[in-house]
Design a protein around this motif. Sequence first.
Motif, PDB file in Angstrom:
ATOM      1  N   GLU A 249       0.831  -1.210   0.000  1.00  0.00           N
ATOM      2  CA  GLU A 249       0.000   0.000   0.000  1.00  0.00           C
ATOM      3  C   GLU A 249       0.863   1.255   0.000  1.00  0.00           C
ATOM      4  N   LYS A 250       1.944   1.222   0.780  1.00  0.00           N
ATOM      5  CA  LYS A 250       2.844   2.376   0.844  1.00  0.00           C
ATOM      6  C   LYS A 250       3.518   2.610  -0.504  1.00  0.00           C
ATOM      7  N   ARG A 251       3.940   1.509  -1.142  1.00  0.00           N
ATOM      8  CA  ARG A 251       4.592   1.656  -2.441  1.00  0.00           C
ATOM      9  C   ARG A 251       3.621   2.225  -3.472  1.00  0.00           C
ATOM     10  N   LYS A 252       2.384   1.713  -3.461  1.00  0.00           N
ATOM     11  CA  LYS A 252       1.379   2.221  -4.396  1.00  0.00           C
ATOM     12  C   LYS A 252       1.054   3.683  -4.108  1.00  0.00           C
ATOM     13  N   ALA A 253       0.964   4.026  -2.811  1.00  0.00           N
ATOM     14  CA  ALA A 253       0.665   5.411  -2.453  1.00  0.00           C
ATOM     15  C   ALA A 253       1.782   6.350  -2.895  1.00  0.00           C
ATOM     16  N   GLN A 254       3.028   5.905  -2.707  1.00  0.00           N
ATOM     17  CA  GLN A 254       4.154   6.731  -3.121  1.00  0.00           C
ATOM     18  C   GLN A 254       4.184   6.881  -4.641  1.00  0.00           C
ATOM     19  N   VAL A 307       8.651  15.261  -5.467  1.00  0.00           N
ATOM     20  CA  VAL A 307       8.339  13.971  -4.840  1.00  0.00           C
ATOM     21  C   VAL A 307       9.205  12.899  -5.485  1.00  0.00           C
ATOM     22  N   ASP A 308       9.895  12.109  -4.659  1.00  0.00           N
ATOM     23  CA  ASP A 308      10.770  11.062  -5.190  1.00  0.00           C
ATOM     24  C   ASP A 308       9.956   9.920  -5.771  1.00  0.00           C
ATOM     25  N   GLN A 309      10.451   9.390  -6.849  1.00  0.00           N
ATOM     26  CA  GLN A 309       9.836   8.196  -7.423  1.00  0.00           C
ATOM     27  C   GLN A 309      10.172   6.996  -6.543  1.00  0.00           C
ATOM     28  N   PRO A 310       9.211   6.088  -6.313  1.00  0.00           N
ATOM     29  CA  PRO A 310       9.516   4.910  -5.476  1.00  0.00           C
ATOM     30  C   PRO A 310      10.694   4.127  -6.039  1.00  0.00           C
ATOM     31  N   LYS A 311      11.475   3.559  -5.126  1.00  0.00           N
ATOM     32  CA  LYS A 311      12.599   2.736  -5.557  1.00  0.00           C
ATOM     33  C   LYS A 311      12.081   1.518  -6.311  1.00  0.00           C
ATOM     34  N   ALA A 312      12.849   1.111  -7.284  1.00  0.00           N
ATOM     35  CA  ALA A 312      12.486  -0.095  -8.030  1.00  0.00           C
ATOM     36  C   ALA A 312      12.431  -1.277  -7.070  1.00  0.00           C
TER      37      ALA A 312
END
Length: 654
Positions: A249-254, A307-312
């Motif tokens: 959920e956190k990754r999707k939110a980011q 806003v940073d893009q989520p890490k791969a």
Amino acid sequence: MALITFNHVKREYSGHWVLDGVSFEINTGQKLGLIGANGSGKTTILKILNGLEKTTEGHLSFGPDTRVGYVPQHVEFEKDETIEDYLLKEHRAKTQKLRQMESEMADASDDSMQKILKDYQTLRDDYDQHDGDHFEQRAISMIEALGLTGKQHQLISQLSGGEKNVLAMTHALLMEPNLLVLDEPGNHLDYKGLAWLEDFLNQFRGALLVVSHNRYLLDQVVDGILELEDGKVETYPGNYTAYTQLKEEKRKAQQAQFDAYQQRLEHIENLVQKFADIAQGHASDQSWGKRLKARRSQLERVRSEAVDQPKALPKKISAHFQAEETKADIALQIKGYEKAFDSKVLFENLDWLMTGGQRWALVGANGCGKTSLLRDIIKHGSWQHPVIRIGPSLSVGYCAQEQETLTGDNTVYDELLSLPDAKHETVLGILARFLFTDQEVHKKIDHLSGGERNRLQLAKLMMTKPNFLILDEPTNHLDIQTCEAVEAALKDFKGTILVVSHDRYFLDKVTDHVAEVKNKALNFFEGNFTQYWQTQKSQEETKSISGRITSRGKTRSEEKKEKPKAGGQAWKDRKAQQAAERKIKKDFENLEKKIADLESHKEELEAQVAQAFTEGDNEKGTELSQKLSELSKQLETLYEQWVLQGENLSISEE
């Protein structure tokens, strides 16, 4: 109250930051699981916590009453050391020192007496704090609780790996810690030993920090997860399953926040360009110049709030075990199988029928003969064998616990290239899918870690494409991400599976039948491991397990307290928020359509005004000019609304 606090701890090895600003707390009664990829630095954190390594930067602080009990992954025992010697070694040294100091006091001069008294009092306080007068009695009681009654003089070298693990834990518990730190405590324990461990840790009243790849244990025991990744620790509430959901959920939110930011940035950039065009066409109107300046300031502010893009996502192995779906009535048929080593009988007159496409888990206590049975199936199994028959249409692939399927002198590359019909490109492709780098493919198998060897065994299975997989502890030494990738591949496998594993999470995902080794025979169960285990508990809920390490503590209660879950109100709030966001988006789209319609109308009016004055119809031209002026003012108002609603839309999507 915080028992231990890590404050921006860094640890460097040979120019590489293994820990790069780790911060977290362990509070009274809290039970935390520390997870991360192999080599990420989990054991380094435990060693720093126990004073076995120093920090490069940052520091950790201890609460005033913190008492740590530490059980490392690999415990070293002295040669010819007995159980009693190991448990009482420090206590006996402390007692001997007290007696020695008492003798010294009898002959001490006045000058030395004060120092001796001070040292004696310090040691005596420590002795009393650990209830020294009853320490040996407590140690003997714990030995009996381990199922080793009367064996306190037995050599530790004669114990099983699981018994050694629990003995090391007993040693830590004798110091009455309020924080227990365990590094892979489930190693060498069979499925009943793991059940005992879960029960014990649930009953332990102190705080717990446990490093484990055992997802089932993490689900049953911990109330928080510390994830170590890229040298930093992220804290998640709940057990392992809750962590996986929250992380996703956190990754999707980011990602959504990053996408929304990119849309907002593009929107404002377009708006600035639009205002610049309008201002250029209304050079005499200073209000548009001010609006343009404000929009440019807004653009700079938004750019500064990037806003940073989520890490791969971390690389996972990409396994795919291809096999044609078998229609064989018989995959494995065993009739009258017997096995013994000298006077130790493992199996007597064993019968077993496994049909094609079934997925079996073979479970049982350590040393009951599971691996011996698998080895005999591999060695002797054929359609013509009188005792162990394997369907004639089946090809068997074997993943061995001791990894004897691999040739130690081979390189990783050569091991696969030696297989029938192997080609250079295919070998390199499969090795890459199992995360072997260009450098690692040339390593000798003898130099590989246990996890690397298991990955290589699985790569061989992918290369040879068997339709009957026999797997003996295939997830040993693998990190959680790799285990999950193997599970996913095996779930899609269309062939037959027979697997020995202590990873109950893995068994639930992969198997649908259970065969338990018991009393030199097999008990069969249709269903996954959890269903099997719940059935066992209901049948034996009043019985205690004696004569083995699981005798310590009570039998597991039939019901577990459920982990707290998100309530209905949170769902309602989320739905309400989503509805509000949909309304904002719809209003914004309607406004954009209205602006587009008016812009089109404006262009038509401008053409009509030009034509009227060209034809000399000044009255009509003046009338149309008045309409054009009113339309322009209306557009200016709509543009202002567009700016505000565009900002609201961006905020709602963040």
